[in-house]
Design an enzyme around this catalytic site. Structure first.
Site, short mmCIF file in Angstrom:
data_model
loop_
_atom_site.label_atom_id
_atom_site.label_comp_id
_atom_site.label_asym_id
_atom_site.label_seq_id
_atom_site.Cartn_x
_atom_site.Cartn_y
_atom_site.Cartn_z
N ASP A 281 0.87 -1.17 0.00
CA ASP A 281 0.00 0.00 0.00
C ASP A 281 0.91 1.23 0.00
O ASP A 281 2.13 1.14 0.17
CB ASP A 281 -0.96 -0.01 1.19
C1 BGC Z 1 -5.03 3.21 0.06
C2 BGC Z 1 -5.16 2.16 -1.01
C3 BGC Z 1 -4.99 2.80 -2.36
C4 BGC Z 1 -3.65 3.48 -2.42
C5 BGC Z 1 -3.33 4.09 -3.75
C6 BGC Z 1 -3.79 4.06 -0.11
O1 BGC Z 1 -3.79 5.14 0.75
O2 BGC Z 1 -5.02 2.57 1.32
O3 BGC Z 1 -6.40 1.51 -0.90
O4 BGC Z 1 -5.13 1.83 -3.37
O5 BGC Z 1 -3.64 4.49 -1.43
O6 BGC Z 1 -4.04 5.24 -3.99
#
Ligand code: BGC
Length: 747
Positions: A281
């Site tokens: 993530d």
């Molecule tokens: C979120 C994810 C997301 C990623 C990319 C993160 O802050 O937890 O779910 O896919 O950002 O934008």
């Protein structure tokens, strides 16, 4: 057909179904192409493939890095001309011509916005969910995006957590079915189709169990819970061919997911045979420093790579540290080769080496195509859950000529789209107000009362009340703005915000029939408002076509058929609250004494008191699986093919379902099972099957569920996943609290 996935013990039968799908082609040719490429790549180029960056905004700013092969994937670049220029640099100007993988969070639609995933789960209709993902893939790929960070498969049992909006609610089976449907929709029949995009099952794993519903918080999920509740949706998605998995932010029992080898390697690759790639993530690798799990970024890179991470999203630890770590022998180049291989395999499957470019003229015909809007409307319609309908207030009959439309969500084109909407345009949203105004034969008195959901200014309420008085009925659109749920938007109080409670109370006092339509990103605590309203229609943020769907439902052109994917608490103090809880040693059977039943100066006693809250009781406001219809359904006596089955046997359950009312409608028939005694205490009920059945008035349909004993298996620390002989009960009903138990035995 090539079989990519070695199957370990599968969590659900749907895993087996998923495996029969044509796979995207792990084949010898791809592997030998990867070998050839790897043999020519420098260490820096290899590490570049593991690096994902968010678009810096201009092609020029990224050009040098792309040309040097230092970027493997870019997220958040959605301008087709830019995508093509970047891909041209990668293909024609970088040494080895390796295409970029362009990613975006396409969570419930790209342009045409479908209901938030929690609303899609309420449809209990995997086919419309698959179609929604297909529409999202068509639109996103027309912008050059070939990878989405969806589906979110975090089982979530605490409505305070803002991200409940993005998932499928509290149940592992429902989440699995919907997750598989989304994977199939995004990835299509073949990944090589330019209109297919790679799915990403996230967040692996346990993220939805964040302490007290605070986003990013620690989780404390013991192994059996992890295996029986949180892992199954990911196993199902992997078996359905999901190409990527995202490691989550949370530390479970002290180990951040991004550094957890048992999860990312032993289970994911070892047990499930996953052969796509793992992405972190956003900076979840770097955050292992804040967790206190790593002392410096070299340790971050080492631990993440060793755990099984292939691609680093935005921590830059890999690009920064791996060159040195390889030289010092702290990580091996073979490990890096392995991660590169996993990433290149997905790029090959997507056909990017043959054609990474997007047809820049596609957008106009694809975005908001009429068929996309129609599917979004159907999804919104099916997602509506009718929680109450006293005196058949709904649907409005021909006697209803004047409708007061009030409340802050009646005309909120941005907010009805819900969380995680980067690309949908609010001017394409059709609000309930607009849709109702277009209907013939009714007049609309619009007085919002409040400007937005948190509005505490009560000055407009009198006007809303006056509109109600002048009308035959009043429809109050209340709920939450989009920004009150989603990532980093958790709440400690999940009641209606601003002066909305006052608005409902004042409208109710007029004595006019009051229909409350709630649009929210989560279950809200609305017990008082439900009591005051005559009818309640609950919509999780319904998306672009929410208005027309709601107008159809209110006016009887459609019949509500959604069912709750999460248990609704009476009070926030009841969370986490979910139907599949264990029985406990002192279960509450509904005869609880409440706080005002206690005599003054009562002596200390536990007698008669069981596991419940004195001030809330035991029951939820509405149970999982609940939802009414304008018609009524009668369940015939279920018939079991046998009352004893072998451990490798199968049960067939069949019954008649009849529409006994006056409207055509769909019922979601649900099958629950309880394992009465086991090596571990087991939940009082678990959803094992469901089916939406559409019936005309008076029509009966014979419904059959097949249930292999294997689907009743569970995991315990000694025996791992196994079916335990013993006595079971089974229910067939329209929600998780109805129906009569039927006994059967597994031998
Ligand atoms: C979120 C994810 C997301 C990623 C990319 C993160 O802050 O937890 O779910 O896919 O950002 O934008």
């Amino acid at each position: 057909m090539n079989t990519i996935f070695k199957l370990g013990a599968c969590a659900f039968a749907l895993v087996a179904v998923a495996c029969s799908k044509p796979q995207s082609g792990a084949n010898a040719e791809i592997e030998s192409n990867i070998d050839a490429l790897l043999s020519q790549m420098t260490l820096d180029e290899k590490i570049g493939q593991l690096n994902q960056v968010s678009s810096y905004g201009s092609v020029e700013a990224m050009a040098d890095e792309v040309r040097a092969g230092r970027i493997g994937s870019i997220l958040n670049e959605i301008e087709p001309a830019n995508v093509n220029r970047l891909q041209r640099i990668a293909m024609e100007e970088s040494r080895l011509g390796i295409p970029l993988l362009i990613a975006r969070d396409v969570i419930h639609g790209f342009k045409t916005i479908f209901p938030i995933p929690l609303g899609q789960a309420a449809t209990f209709d995997p086919e419309i969910v698959r179609e929604g993902a297909r529409v999202a893939a068509a639109e996103a790929s027309a912008a050059g995006v070939r990878w989405t960070f969806s589906p979110m498969l975090d089982v979530a049992r605490d409505a305070r957590w803002g991200r409940v909006a993005e998932g499928n609610g509290e149940d592992p089976y429902l989440t699995s079915v919907m997750g598989v449907a989304m994977v199939r929709g995004y990835q299509g029949d073949t990944l090589g189709n330019p209109a297919s995009i790679a799915a990403c099952a996230k967040h692996f794993v346990g993220y939805g169990a964040a302490e007290s519903g605070k986003d990013y918080n620690s989780t404390n999920i013991p192994p059996a819970q992890l295996h029986n509740v949180y892992l199954p949706p990911f196993e199902a998605a992997a078996a359905a061919g999901a190409q990527t998995i995202m490691s989550s932010f949370n530390d479970n029992d002290g180990v951040p997911a991004t550094g957890n080898r048992a999860l990312l390697t032993d289970i994911l690759r070892g047990e499930w045979g996953f052969d796509g790639f793992v992405v972190t993530d956003w900076n979840s690798a770097g955050e292992m420093l804040s967790h206190g799990f790593c002392a410096d970024s070299a340790e971050v890179a080492t631990k993440a790579l060793n755990a099984g991470v292939d691609m680093d999203m935005m921590s830059f630890a890999f690009v920064k540290e791996l060159p040195r770590l390889v030289k010092e022998g702290r990580v091996s180049e073979a490990q890096i080769d392995n991660a590169v291989r996993n990433i290149l395999r997905v790029k090959y499957r997507l056909g990017l080496f043959d054609n990474p470019y997007v047809d820049e003229s596609l957008r106009d015909s694809v975005f908001y195509a009429p068929s996309h809007l129609a599917a979004a409307k159907q999804a919104a319609t099916e997602s509506a859950v009718l929680l109450k309908n006293d005196n058949h207030v709904l649907p409005f009959g021909s006697n209803v000529k004047r409708i007061a439309v009030v409340g802050p969500m009646a005309d909120a084109p941005h907010d009805q789209m819900g969380t995680w909407v980067f690309d949908g345009d609010k001017d394409k949203s059709i609000t309930p107000l607009t849709a109702l105004r277009e209907r013939k034969g009714i007049s609309i008195n619009y007085a919002p009362g409040l400007a937005y959901s948190r509005d505490n200014n009560k000055a407009g309420i009198a006007q809303a009340v006056a509109a109600a008085r002048q009308s035959d009925v009043v429809v109050a659109f209340v709920g939450e703005e989009a920004i009150l749920s989603g990532e980093a938007h958790s709440l400690a109080d999940i009641s209606l915000k601003g002066a909305q409670r006052q608005l409902i109370a004042d409208l109710s006092a007029t004595g006019k029939p009051l229909v409350m339509v709630v649009m929210a990103g989560r279950p809200l605590t609305i017990a008082d408002e439900v009591a005051k309203a005559d009818a309640v229609l609950y919509m999780f943020h319904p998306g672009t076509m929410g208005g027309p769907a709601i107008a159809d439902l209110l006016l009887g052109d459609a019949n509500p058929s959604g069912k709750l994917p999460m248990t609704f608490p009476r009070m926030v103090g009841q969370v986490p609250i979910y139907y599949a809880h264990n029985n406990t040693g002192r279960p509450c059977y509904g005869s609880e004494a409440l706080i005002n039943d206690i005599p003054l100066e009562a002596g200390q006693t536990s007698l008669g008191n069981t596991s419940y809250h004195l001030d809330a009781g035991f029951d939820p406001l509405f149970p999982f699986g609940y939802g009414q219809s304008y018609t009524t359904f009668a369940y015939g006596e279920p018939h079991l093919s046998a009352d004893h089955i072998a451990k490798d046997g199968k049960l067939t359950v069949d019954f008649d379902l009849t529409n006994t009312g006056d409207y055509e409608g769909a019922e979601v028939a649900q099958l629950y099972v309880r394992d009465l005694h086991g090596s571990l205490a087991r939940p009082v009920k678990e959803l094992k099957r469901f089916q939406r059945v559409n019936l005309k008035p008076g029509e009966t349909q014979h419904v059959t569920f097949e249930l292999p004993a294997e689907d009743l298996a569970f995991w315990n620390p000694e025996e791992k996943r196994h079916v335990e002989p013993g006595q079971f009960q089974l229910w067939v009903a329209g929600d998780s609290q109805s129906g009569q138990p039927i006994a059967f035995t597994i031998e």
